[in-house]
Design a protein around this motif. Structure first.
Motif, PDB file in Angstrom:
ATOM      1  N   PHE A  90       0.826  -1.207   0.000  1.00  0.00           N
ATOM      2  CA  PHE A  90       0.000   0.000   0.000  1.00  0.00           C
ATOM      3  C   PHE A  90       0.862   1.259   0.000  1.00  0.00           C
ATOM      4  N   SER A  91       1.803   1.331   0.920  1.00  0.00           N
ATOM      5  CA  SER A  91       2.647   2.518   1.043  1.00  0.00           C
ATOM      6  C   SER A  91       3.494   2.735  -0.208  1.00  0.00           C
ATOM      7  N   MET A  92       4.062   1.658  -0.751  1.00  0.00           N
ATOM      8  CA  MET A  92       4.917   1.791  -1.926  1.00  0.00           C
ATOM      9  C   MET A  92       4.108   2.099  -3.184  1.00  0.00           C
ATOM     10  N   THR A  93       2.867   1.631  -3.234  1.00  0.00           N
ATOM     11  CA  THR A  93       2.009   1.954  -4.380  1.00  0.00           C
ATOM     12  C   THR A  93       1.769   3.459  -4.435  1.00  0.00           C
ATOM     13  N   VAL A  94       1.456   4.041  -3.279  1.00  0.00           N
ATOM     14  CA  VAL A  94       1.271   5.496  -3.220  1.00  0.00           C
ATOM     15  C   VAL A  94       2.567   6.201  -3.598  1.00  0.00           C
ATOM     16  N   PHE A  95       3.666   5.770  -3.001  1.00  0.00           N
ATOM     17  CA  PHE A  95       4.978   6.387  -3.228  1.00  0.00           C
ATOM     18  C   PHE A  95       5.352   6.389  -4.705  1.00  0.00           C
ATOM     19  N   LEU A  96       5.229   5.236  -5.356  1.00  0.00           N
ATOM     20  CA  LEU A  96       5.654   5.121  -6.754  1.00  0.00           C
ATOM     21  C   LEU A  96       4.672   5.810  -7.699  1.00  0.00           C
ATOM     22  N   THR A  97       3.372   5.759  -7.385  1.00  0.00           N
ATOM     23  CA  THR A  97       2.383   6.406  -8.243  1.00  0.00           C
ATOM     24  C   THR A  97       2.551   7.916  -8.221  1.00  0.00           C
ATOM     25  N   VAL A  98       2.770   8.464  -7.041  1.00  0.00           N
ATOM     26  CA  VAL A  98       2.997   9.907  -6.942  1.00  0.00           C
ATOM     27  C   VAL A  98       4.267  10.292  -7.691  1.00  0.00           C
ATOM     28  N   GLY A  99       5.304   9.469  -7.556  1.00  0.00           N
ATOM     29  CA  GLY A  99       6.539   9.729  -8.284  1.00  0.00           C
ATOM     30  C   GLY A  99       6.342   9.728  -9.787  1.00  0.00           C
TER      31      GLY A  99
ATOM     32  N   LYS B 168      16.935  12.220  -5.701  1.00  0.00           N
ATOM     33  CA  LYS B 168      16.730  11.027  -6.504  1.00  0.00           C
ATOM     34  C   LYS B 168      16.183  11.428  -7.863  1.00  0.00           C
ATOM     35  N   SER B 169      16.064  10.432  -8.773  1.00  0.00           N
ATOM     36  CA  SER B 169      15.609  10.739 -10.124  1.00  0.00           C
ATOM     37  C   SER B 169      14.088  10.707 -10.231  1.00  0.00           C
ATOM     38  N   PHE B 170      13.401  10.700  -9.095  1.00  0.00           N
ATOM     39  CA  PHE B 170      11.949  10.794  -9.077  1.00  0.00           C
ATOM     40  C   PHE B 170      11.557  11.554  -7.821  1.00  0.00           C
ATOM     41  N   TYR B 171      10.283  11.970  -7.767  1.00  0.00           N
ATOM     42  CA  TYR B 171       9.817  12.732  -6.615  1.00  0.00           C
ATOM     43  C   TYR B 171       9.809  11.840  -5.379  1.00  0.00           C
ATOM     44  N   TYR B 172      10.582  12.225  -4.374  1.00  0.00           N
ATOM     45  CA  TYR B 172      10.725  11.414  -3.163  1.00  0.00           C
ATOM     46  C   TYR B 172       9.816  11.946  -2.071  1.00  0.00           C
ATOM     47  N   GLN B 173       8.861  11.128  -1.644  1.00  0.00           N
ATOM     48  CA  GLN B 173       7.957  11.497  -0.571  1.00  0.00           C
ATOM     49  C   GLN B 173       8.528  11.070   0.773  1.00  0.00           C
ATOM     50  N   ALA B 174       8.772  12.023   1.632  1.00  0.00           N
ATOM     51  CA  ALA B 174       9.192  11.687   2.988  1.00  0.00           C
ATOM     52  C   ALA B 174       8.001  11.104   3.746  1.00  0.00           C
ATOM     53  N   GLY B 175       8.284  10.429   4.850  1.00  0.00           N
ATOM     54  CA  GLY B 175       7.213   9.859   5.639  1.00  0.00           C
ATOM     55  C   GLY B 175       7.732   9.362   6.972  1.00  0.00           C
ATOM     56  N   LEU B 176       6.822   8.927   7.834  1.00  0.00           N
ATOM     57  CA  LEU B 176       7.214   8.424   9.145  1.00  0.00           C
ATOM     58  C   LEU B 176       8.170   7.250   9.011  1.00  0.00           C
TER      59      LEU B 176
ATOM     60  N   LEU C 105       6.350  -6.759  17.324  1.00  0.00           N
ATOM     61  CA  LEU C 105       7.180  -5.886  16.492  1.00  0.00           C
ATOM     62  C   LEU C 105       6.652  -5.839  15.056  1.00  0.00           C
ATOM     63  N   THR C 106       6.164  -6.983  14.581  1.00  0.00           N
ATOM     64  CA  THR C 106       5.595  -7.019  13.232  1.00  0.00           C
ATOM     65  C   THR C 106       4.332  -6.172  13.154  1.00  0.00           C
ATOM     66  N   LEU C 107       3.489  -6.273  14.172  1.00  0.00           N
ATOM     67  CA  LEU C 107       2.260  -5.473  14.192  1.00  0.00           C
ATOM     68  C   LEU C 107       2.581  -3.989  14.328  1.00  0.00           C
ATOM     69  N   LEU C 108       3.628  -3.665  15.102  1.00  0.00           N
ATOM     70  CA  LEU C 108       4.065  -2.269  15.199  1.00  0.00           C
ATOM     71  C   LEU C 108       4.511  -1.760  13.841  1.00  0.00           C
ATOM     72  N   PHE C 109       5.295  -2.556  13.137  1.00  0.00           N
ATOM     73  CA  PHE C 109       5.760  -2.198  11.796  1.00  0.00           C
ATOM     74  C   PHE C 109       4.572  -2.009  10.866  1.00  0.00           C
ATOM     75  N   PHE C 110       3.579  -2.894  10.965  1.00  0.00           N
ATOM     76  CA  PHE C 110       2.366  -2.786  10.146  1.00  0.00           C
ATOM     77  C   PHE C 110       1.659  -1.452  10.381  1.00  0.00           C
ATOM     78  N   VAL C 111       1.513  -1.059  11.643  1.00  0.00           N
ATOM     79  CA  VAL C 111       0.845   0.199  11.967  1.00  0.00           C
ATOM     80  C   VAL C 111       1.643   1.387  11.435  1.00  0.00           C
ATOM     81  N   VAL C 112       2.950   1.364  11.647  1.00  0.00           N
ATOM     82  CA  VAL C 112       3.813   2.463  11.189  1.00  0.00           C
ATOM     83  C   VAL C 112       3.777   2.573   9.671  1.00  0.00           C
ATOM     84  N   GLU C 113       3.843   1.445   8.987  1.00  0.00           N
ATOM     85  CA  GLU C 113       3.850   1.451   7.525  1.00  0.00           C
ATOM     86  C   GLU C 113       2.503   1.906   6.977  1.00  0.00           C
ATOM     87  N   THR C 114       1.418   1.467   7.584  1.00  0.00           N
ATOM     88  CA  THR C 114       0.083   1.894   7.151  1.00  0.00           C
ATOM     89  C   THR C 114      -0.092   3.391   7.361  1.00  0.00           C
TER      90      THR C 114
END
Length: 203
Positions: free
Chosen positions: A120-129, A138-146, A169-178
């Motif tokens: 989900f996060s990378m889809t947004v990142f790459l689509t915006v780029g 970088k050679s594309f628009y880089y979106q900063a984030g948490l 820790l996995t669930l924490l990563f899931f929340v942070v990434e979402t």
């Protein structure tokens, strides 16, 4: 977040390494390949219960991933190099997740959720780029984030080393990434709306 705000503190080391590798005749794309192979091995080391080697491989790969970008900017940036870089980054992450999933199948469902949040996060990142004309280092628009790549590496490291807490820790990563994905989505709406407003004003 750390990539955006902390890069300036480690850039001298990255830059010196990049110049040294260029002097010995290596190209940015060659370093990208080396970084990928080392990073991919992290998941293999996890599966064979070698967490220290897995963490070393992961961070060495991340360092070389930063070095290859600097090398490209010092020589001749390659569009295909950017494709390789982004693609290989994701495969390294997949390797770590699969290594953990096969080593600890009881938390596979949580690792699956983490994978969904990364997609989900990378889809947004790459689509915006792809749709914006802004660019940065970088050679594309880089979106900063948490959660940028360094935060991801820190969380992966904790997951690899602190396996008794792997589920949490996995669930924490899931929340942070979402959260990062939603953050990037809202920022994309603002950036693209501003561009549309500027276009309307010029008509």
């Amino acid at each position: 977040m750390l990539d955006t705000h902390g890069r300036k503190y480690v850039q001298p080391v990255i830059g010196a390494t990049a110049k040294g590798l260029i002097q010995v005749g290596l190209s940015a794309n060659q370093v990208t390949m080396v970084s990928f192979v080392i990073g991919f091995s992290s998941g293999v080391w996890i599966y064979f219960d070698q967490p220290i080697l897995a963490v070393i491989a992961l961070w060495l790969s991340g360092f070389l991933d930063a070095v290859d970008g600097t090398m490209a900017r010092l020589t001749k940036p390659s569009a295909f190099g950017t494709v390789m870089d982004v693609t290989f980054d994701r495969i390294v992450e997949i390797s770590v997740i699969l290594g953990l999933a096969f080593r600890f199948p009881e938390v596979m469902w949580a690792l699956l959720l983490l994978s969904v949040s990364i997609i989900f996060s990378m889809t947004v990142f790459l689509t915006v780029g792809a749709v914006t004309d802004k660019s940065g280092m970088k050679s594309f628009y880089y979106q900063a984030g948490l959660a940028e790549r360094t935060e991801g590496f820190i969380l992966f490291t904790l997951m690899i080393l602190l396996t008794p807490y792997l589920l949490w820790l996995t669930l924490l990563f899931f929340v942070v990434e979402t959260f990062t994905g939603v953050q990037r989505l809202l920022e994309a709406k603002r950036v693209l709306q501003a561009r549309e407003d500027e276009t309307d004003e010029t008509i």
